[in-house]
Structures are given as structure tokens and as C-alpha cells.
Design an enzyme around this catalytic site. Structure first.
Site, PDB file in Angstrom:
ATOM      1  CE  LYS A 199      -3.763   1.902   2.883  1.00  9.79           C
ATOM      2  NZ  LYS A 199      -4.511   1.680   4.156  1.00  9.79           N
ATOM      3  CB  SER A 220      -7.862   0.445   5.959  1.00 10.31           C
ATOM      4  OG  SER A 220      -8.559   1.645   6.166  1.00 10.31           O
ATOM      5  CB  SER A 235      -7.693   3.369   3.131  1.00 10.71           C
ATOM      6  OG  SER A 235      -6.882   2.788   4.136  1.00 10.71           O
TER       7      SER A 235
END
Length: 570
Positions: free
Chosen positions: A136, A244, A220
Site C-alpha cells: 500500500k 482498511s 483504504s
């Protein structure tokens, strides 16, 4: 002469072009293929595989454990594996817009070094030797941008303390992964601010769901979920402060582990409002298999991260816990000893928003599978989740969005429309209010723990709890109204694993016209359900254990998954 700042739109466009320029010409898709992808509902499986050869499909179809075993046995080289994923990832990006950073040259150089090491020594560098791992875009890699979705950080690293550190910093977990033999090759998309259950920012726009492009990939860690759904990675590193890693996993048919925050190192990781550590964000993993999550946790803990990050609690990987729970069931998830079944709680609804029909069917399937396998399932009626949601959200917004606006101001970019109301600049909450919220949070933790202990009335306390990740399957963009199903677990700092269960089916998951919504938000959520639109959307649930019970919940997830597979076969 005063130099005018470059407009943020131009900087974002230049970044997109630069990313595409890093894709080798041979891996670029024709305009006709790109147009076809835009009109394709499901991009997974046969659609993405049409751009790969048989050997590449064979490699990317394997799970992480099989990949590292194949390299260790000499059946595969790190270069061949890395090349297959470095080809699949940009194809995934071109059809699904899921990458922020590409560094394939660095990855292939690394793979060649690993192959040379293996040829010279006859052994692997570590348990992740040659395994491509995606990140990420919060994790720093030397020589690579970390924008975290902010235009103002293009060409640098979000969170650095001095310009001289640009591209020189490395997150602790990045260093750990490299020491274990992993090959890092790309960084994945995320939403502006991080605090959003979808994936959208002003740099690359929106990332949709590869299984059903009517829907969101979640957030996210949404780019991670989308990339893995397209088999551009089998293991990725994300973060979770409100769901997330669990949300993208559930929305994309994947597995995820959200540990207690102090189990893995967050040192040197970019973050939103990093000074808010009452309820910390946790580093976690997303994967196409449950075994990959265990491999990742065991491998990273073998580096003893607490010796470099004092925030990490010194708990080595506990294989004995996994073995003890696994001993309770056979390979089909069926109880072996009648006196040692699992006892699992099940939360059907949090009382604020009733889940859509596909989620309720998924819960029923899991409950029926467990009972058929001989395990105990009891209803779970804990303290109101709405209380935890209120407290947790207050902490996420405690600084009045000043951190977010400090990053926006670097380029002049605006908040994306979805976030303009919730992240408008306001005064931070006062210290005494902050302290009062802290007390409320502690009281809620105590009440939840007391309730959990009360389930031992039969001499067997609940081992873990089954609950929704969200009140819907992968959601229609703009219609994610309720994140309490995941946020409560962050407030409690519990361990959780997300598992895929089924897919929404328009022939089965019919609208319940008789349902009377509980409140206005529940009505919005219920009105958003359309069985045709949701058809094919992955349905995932989460299994929740208490603090620092990562090994326990991983083992239980394995039993639940096996029991579910047996149930579906029968």
C-alpha cells in the site's frame, strides 16, 4: 521573476503519465483492449488471463506458500516468478487503475540477486525468498515516491522530516520483508486522507471492483484488494484503522489479517494525523489465501521487530496456539473430539443497520456449516456498537482535519467531493473532551470484555465471533453509509481475519420488501440494494478474537473456511 506554482491538475497528470511510461511496451494494452475492459463487468479470471501466456497463468495462479516452496525446491526461479507478476500488475493497472508506483526494474534486479544467491549457496535467503509482495502506498521504499494519494507529495515521501530525506527513507517493515527474501515491485492505490471506505484520489482517480465494475473495491487498502483480485499479487501489506484491510478483502474475495496494532511495526510508515495514537492504525496483510497470511506473520515476527521498534510488544510467533486449535478439527473442519468443538458467537446485525440479503445469506451459510461440522454457535449481543463507532470516529477527526489540509496545501488540490463535508477544516477538539472520550473508550472496552467473559456460563467461553465486515457486499460507489462493523474492532484493538464466503446472486438474494428500516441511514442503505447491480459481488465476513490473538484467529479461520468448503460441496 516569481515562478508560478505548477497547477495540481498538471502535476497529477504528469504523475499518471510517468507511471504508465514505466510499463514496458510489450506489456501495454491496445486501445481496443482498454475500451473492451471499460465495458466488461468482471475483469477477473479469463478476462485478465487473455493477456498472459500459459506459463505466466500457471505462476500467478499459485498461492504464496506454493510459490516460495517452488523456488526453494529449484522448480522455479525468482526471476520467472517476478516477471510473471511484474507483467500481470501493469495489465491490472491498465484495466483497473490500481497502482500508484511501479518499480519493476528494481524488482527484477533483486530477483536476479536472489537467484545468484541460491545458485551459489544452495539455500534461500529467507522464508519469503523470491516472493513478489505489493505494498500500500504508505510504506517507504528507497528511491520511490510515497504520496499516500496527495498531489503535493509527488516526487518525494509523505511524512519525511527534511527534504534531504526524500527517497532515502525505508519503513521498518520494508526492511524486514527484504531481509526475509521478498521482492517488492509496486505500490497500490488508496483514497485521499486514508479515512474512506472506497479508493479515490486526485492523482489517479477511482479504483473500481474487478469482480463487478458497478461497485467499489473498498478502502483504504483498496488498490491492494483490486490488484490481488486480478492476481497481480498474492500477498500485500496494508494498514487498518477503521477496516482498511478487512473491507478491501471482503469486497474483493480475499483474506486479510488485522492484528492488534502493537504486534507489527508501524515505524517509518506514512499516516494521516500520526499524533493520534489512542487508537492506532495497525499494519496488516491481504492475500489470496489464508496460508499466505500465516506465512507473512510468522516470517515478519521471526525478525524480532520489537528490537527495533519499542512500540511493538515482544511476542514471538506462537505455533503452539495454531497447533492446539487446529487439533480440534479435521481437514474438512469437522470436530475431532466431541468435548473440544469451537464455540463461536455470531453477530447478525449491530442494531443500527441491517445487512443486505447477500450478507445475511453468507452468515447463514457459515453458521450452518459450523453446526454441521459439530461446532457450537451462539448469538452475540454485546454492548451497542454504535457507542464504539461514536467514540472511534471522534478520535479520527480529533485534529479538525488540520493534518489533511496541511498536505492539501502543498499543491492546492481540493478535497475529493466525497470527503468535502467530513474533512472540512474545523477547530481541534479540546483536551478535556479528548480525555473524556478516552475514558469512554476504556469503559466500552471493559464492558465488551465483561460481556465476552459472560459467555462462559456453560464452562466454555466464546473462542471468536463471526460478524459482517460491512452491511453490504462490495458497495455501490458513494453508498457506503456505515463503517461501524469494522470500526468497533479497531476501538477494541482486537485481532481479526476477513474471509471470503460467497458471491451475491440475483436469483437468490431477493429484496425483502417487507423490511421496515430502523432509521434514516438504515433506509438509505436498504434502498441502495439492487440485486441486479450487486450480482457477482464478493461477500466476505470477519472472524474476531481478542487482543494479541492473531495465531488463534488464523487457526479458527482455517477451520471455518474448511467447514464452509465442505458445506458448499455437500
Amino acid at each position: 521573476m516569481v515562478t508560478q506554482p505548477v497547477p495540481w491538475e498538471i502535476r497529477a497528470a504528469a504523475k499518471r503519465a510517468d507511471t504508465l511510461s514505466k510499463i514496458p511496451q510489450a506489456w501495454r494494452l491496445a486501445p481496443a483492449d482498454l475500451a473492451k475492459a471499460k465495458n466488461q463487468r468482471d475483469l477477473t479470471g479469463p478476462f485478465v488471463q487473455q493477456f498472459l501466456d500459459a506459463d505466466e497463468i500457471s505462476i500467478i495462479s499459485k498461492e504464496s506458500v506454493d510459490i516460495v516452496n517452488g523456488i526453494r525446491s529449484g522448480q522455479r526461479s525468482a526471476v520467472s516468478v517476478t516477471t510473471a507478476f511484474c507483467k500481470t500488475a501493469p495489465i491490472a493497472h491498465q484495466i483497473n487503475n490500481c497502482l500508484h508506483e511501479i518499480f519493476f526494474d528494481k524488482a527484477l534486479d533483486r530477483a536476479r540477486e536472489l537467484d545468484a544467491f541460491y545458485a551459489e549457496t544452495g539455500r534461500t535467503l529467507g522464508p519469503l525468498h523470491g516472493l513478489p509482495v505489493s505494498l500500500k502506498d504508505q510504506f517507504h521504499v528507497e528511491g520511490v515516491d510515497t504520496t499516500m494519494g496527495y498531489v503535493g507529495w509527488i516526487g518525494s515521501n509523505l511524512g519525511i522530516k527534511h527534504p534531504s530525506q526524500a527517497h532515502q527513507v525505508e519503513s521498518q517493515i520494508t526492511t524486514e520483508l527484504l531481509s526475509l527474501g521478498a521482492v517488492l515491485f509496486c505500490k497500490t492505490s488508496l483514497p485521499q486522507t486514508l479515512l474512506f471506505g472506497e479508493t479515490k484520489n486526485n492523482i489517479i482517480g477511482q479504483t473500481l471492483n474487478p469482480h463487478n465494475q458497478n461497485l467499489s473495491c473498498g478502502g483504504s487498502s483498496g488498490g491492494e484488494g483490486a490488484l490481488q483480485a486480478l492476481r497481480g499479487s498474492t500477498l500485500g501489506v496494508g494498514t487498518d484503522i477503521g477496516g482498511s484491510v478487512r473491507i478491501p478483502a471482503a469486497f474483493n474475495g480475499l483474506f486479510a489479517l488485522k492484528p492488534t496494532p502493537e504486534r507489527l511495526s508501524y515505524r517509518g510508515v506514512a499516516n494521516t494525523n500520526p499524533g493520534q495514537n489512542t487508537y492506532r492504525s495497525a499494519v496488516g496483510f491481504l492475500s489470496t489465501s489464508l496460508g499466505s497470511l500465516e506465512l507473512a506473520l510468522q516470517s515478519v515476527l521471526s525478525t524480532r521487530p520489537w528490537e527495533r521498534d519499542p512500540a511493538v510488544v515482544p511476542i514471538p510467533f506462537r505455533q503452539e496456539v495454531i497447533n492446539e486449535y487446529r487439533s480440534r478439527a479435521d481437514k474438512d473442519g469437522v470436530v475431532i473430539l466431541s468435548e473440544k468443538p469451537l464455540k463461536l458467537g455470531v453477530l447478525w446485525t449491530d442494531g443500527a443497520l441491517r445487512p443486505h440479503p447477500p450478507i445475511l445469506r453468507g452468515i447463514r451459510d457459515v453458521v450452518n456449516a459450523l453446526r454441521q461440522a459439530g461446532h457450537k454457535v451462539v448469538d452475540w449481543n454485546p454492548p451497542l456498537h454504535a457507542t464504539a463507532k461514536k467514540i472511534h470516529l471522534a478520535f479520527l477527526l480529533a485534529d479538525g482535519a488540520h493534518d489533511v489540509h496541511s498536505h492539501l496545501s502543498r499543491s492546492g488540490e481540493p478535497l475529493i467531493p466525497d470527503l468535502q463535508e467530513s474533512f472540512k477544516l474545523r477547530p481541534p477538539i479540546p483536551l478535556l473532551e479528548y480525555q473524556s472520550l478516552t475514558v469512554e473508550g476504556l469503559e466500552y472496552e471493559l464492558a465488551y470484555s465483561d460481556y465476552w467473559n459472560s459467555t462462559a456460563v456453560d464452562g466454555h467461553v466464546v473462542d471468536a465471533v463471526i460478524m459482517p465486515v460491512a452491511p453490504h457486499a462490495a458497495v455501490v460507489p458513494g453508498k457506503y453509509y456505515h463503517t461501524a462493523y469494522t470500526e468497533v474492532i479497531n476501538l477494541l484493538n482486537y485481532s481479526a481475519v476477513a474471509i471470503p464466503v460467497t458471491k451475491a446472486d440475483k436469483a437468490v438474494d431477493l429484496v425483502d420488501d417487507s423490511y421496515q428500516p430502523l432509521n434514516d441511514i438504515d433506509k438509505l442503505n436498504w434502498d441502495a440494494y439492487d440485486s441486479d447491480v450487486y450480482h457477482g459481488a464478493p461477500v466476505g465476513l470477519q472472524l474476531v478474537a481478542r487482543k494479541f490473538e492473531e495465531e488463534k484467529v488464523l487457526a479458527i479461520a482455517g477451520i471455518v473456511t474448511s467447514a464452509l468448503e465442505t458445506y458448499h460441496r455437500k
